[in-house]
Design an enzyme around this catalytic site. Sequence first.
Site, PDB file in Angstrom:
ATOM      1  CB  THR A  31      -0.929   0.027   1.229  1.00 43.33           C
ATOM      2  OG1 THR A  31      -0.164   0.346   2.396  1.00 43.33           O
ATOM      3  CG2 THR A  31      -1.608  -1.324   1.436  1.00 43.33           C
ATOM      4  CB  CYS A  32       0.107   4.859  -0.166  1.00 38.83           C
ATOM      5  SG  CYS A  32      -1.105   5.085   1.145  1.00 38.83           S
ATOM      6  N   GLY A  79     -11.132   1.682   7.361  1.00 32.41           N
ATOM      7  CA  GLY A  79     -11.593   0.412   6.824  1.00 32.41           C
ATOM      8  C   GLY A  79     -11.044   0.066   5.459  1.00 32.41           C
ATOM      9  CD  GLN A  80      -8.392   3.237   0.848  1.00 33.56           C
ATOM     10  OE1 GLN A  80      -8.205   4.204   1.592  1.00 33.56           O
ATOM     11  NE2 GLN A  80      -8.125   3.277  -0.434  1.00 33.56           N
ATOM     12  N   GLY A 108      -5.727  10.505 -11.841  1.00 36.28           N
ATOM     13  CA  GLY A 108      -5.681   9.069 -11.593  1.00 36.28           C
ATOM     14  C   GLY A 108      -7.094   8.517 -11.544  1.00 36.28           C
ATOM     15  CB  ALA A 109      -9.093   6.518 -13.270  1.00 37.43           C
ATOM     16  N   GLY A 110      -7.533   4.977 -10.344  1.00 39.08           N
ATOM     17  CA  GLY A 110      -7.451   3.716  -9.617  1.00 39.08           C
ATOM     18  C   GLY A 110      -8.380   3.709  -8.421  1.00 39.08           C
ATOM     19  CB  SER A 111      -8.772   1.301  -5.632  1.00 36.12           C
ATOM     20  OG  SER A 111      -7.436   1.326  -5.172  1.00 36.12           O
ATOM     21  CG  MET A 112      -6.120   6.759  -2.815  1.00 37.48           C
ATOM     22  SD  MET A 112      -6.505   6.212  -1.148  1.00 37.48           S
ATOM     23  CE  MET A 112      -4.963   5.402  -0.718  1.00 37.48           C
TER      24      MET A 112
END
Length: 448
Positions: A49-50, A115-116, A189-193
Amino acid sequence: MSLLVVGLSHRTAPVGVLERAALTGEVPTRLLHDAAASATVAEAALVNTCNRIELYADVDKFHAGVAELSLLLAHHSGVDLEELTAHLYVHYEDRAVHHLFSVACGLDSMVVGEGQILGQLRDALARSQDEHTAGRGLNELFQQALRVGKRAHSETGIDRAGQSLVTFGLEQVAAGAGEIAGKRVLVVGAGSMSSLAAATLVRAGVTDLLVANRTAERAERLVGNLGTGRTVDFAKVPEALADVDLVVSCTGAAGVVITAEQAAAAVAARTGEGPLAFLDLAMPRDVHHDVHELPGALLVDIESLSHAHSADGPGAADVDAVTGIVADEVAAFGAAQRAARIAPTVVALRSMASDVVIGELARLESRLPDLDERSRAEIGQTVRRVVDKLLHAPTVRVKQLAAEPGGASYAEALRELFDLDPAAVHAVSGTPASSPGTGQAPRGGAAG
């Protein structure tokens, strides 16, 4: 399974190191395959993750496993092993399970209780399944971690603020640049985050939403799913900066997407009131660090978030409650794992006893061929009852003892006392006798 986790996170490494160690593109997949191919590793999974990179593995030797996983992390991240080692943490067996369950509950997150992380753990499991690097052991472990995380969120107020890194970041932006409602926003960006950020912004009441992504189709899909907003050509992001009040970026790119010079030009060309705000949720960062020093701009990134504290976070009672849940679940998981390890020995013992009974009854029949069917059945039943009664107490007791730490020694004693064939025991468990994870290795807590 002898579980080992080696990793680094926002708790152990400065953002600069996390940024350089970030795994992007196909690197995580290559790391997974290299880990699973190691002679010391039977299964592998990666949580990436980040703000954390963690390798979970079923290993046959503790010290060799630590050395191998550390070397792989250094090799694939590009950070020198000596420098990386100073920021790594190592957990083994029950301590490794405790760590994963704590991560799943949000206790180890930058925003406590968010919760992510559950979605990120689900993605980690799915990746390891797709790449065939996780077997039964890690599948069961991660599935249980997900259940523990859900339990913590449903039974306590750990997430009562409903925050993720996105909402926490927007909270910090609002503190420095005013309310989010009414702002014009560009999401890069268009990812999950980025998708989570865009949805959160729509709910917050932004006036105008722009979305830019290297793959235009993904940007269009995100706008379509939101039912509002419009897309911008990724190449025109520098020009679009001057037309918005807030930029949220999380692209997963290997380098800077928005330079300090581009930000400065946008600030100079703006007609809007207040600072041009940037929320950079990427690792490595999308917005150049120097924007922090730019007059007329506000930059909130992973580094600044790591030093901030949510005023709306969970209370001590909620954290204590989740800590208790984690402790209970770790104990239950450990007991179940230890009991599962002894089950093949018990089954093999009863199988051997059954073979002995069958052999002796066949011998009796050959010596007394004139026995009638009723007598033969009665004798067979009696012999089986005797054997069952003799085995009942030791097998029940060994299952009870196996649930305790060190319980594997009782299974070893049974195998030795009854001279059980190791191949027969492993045949019951479905693993070859030489399978990794069956070797002798240190037990217990964290190391390193």
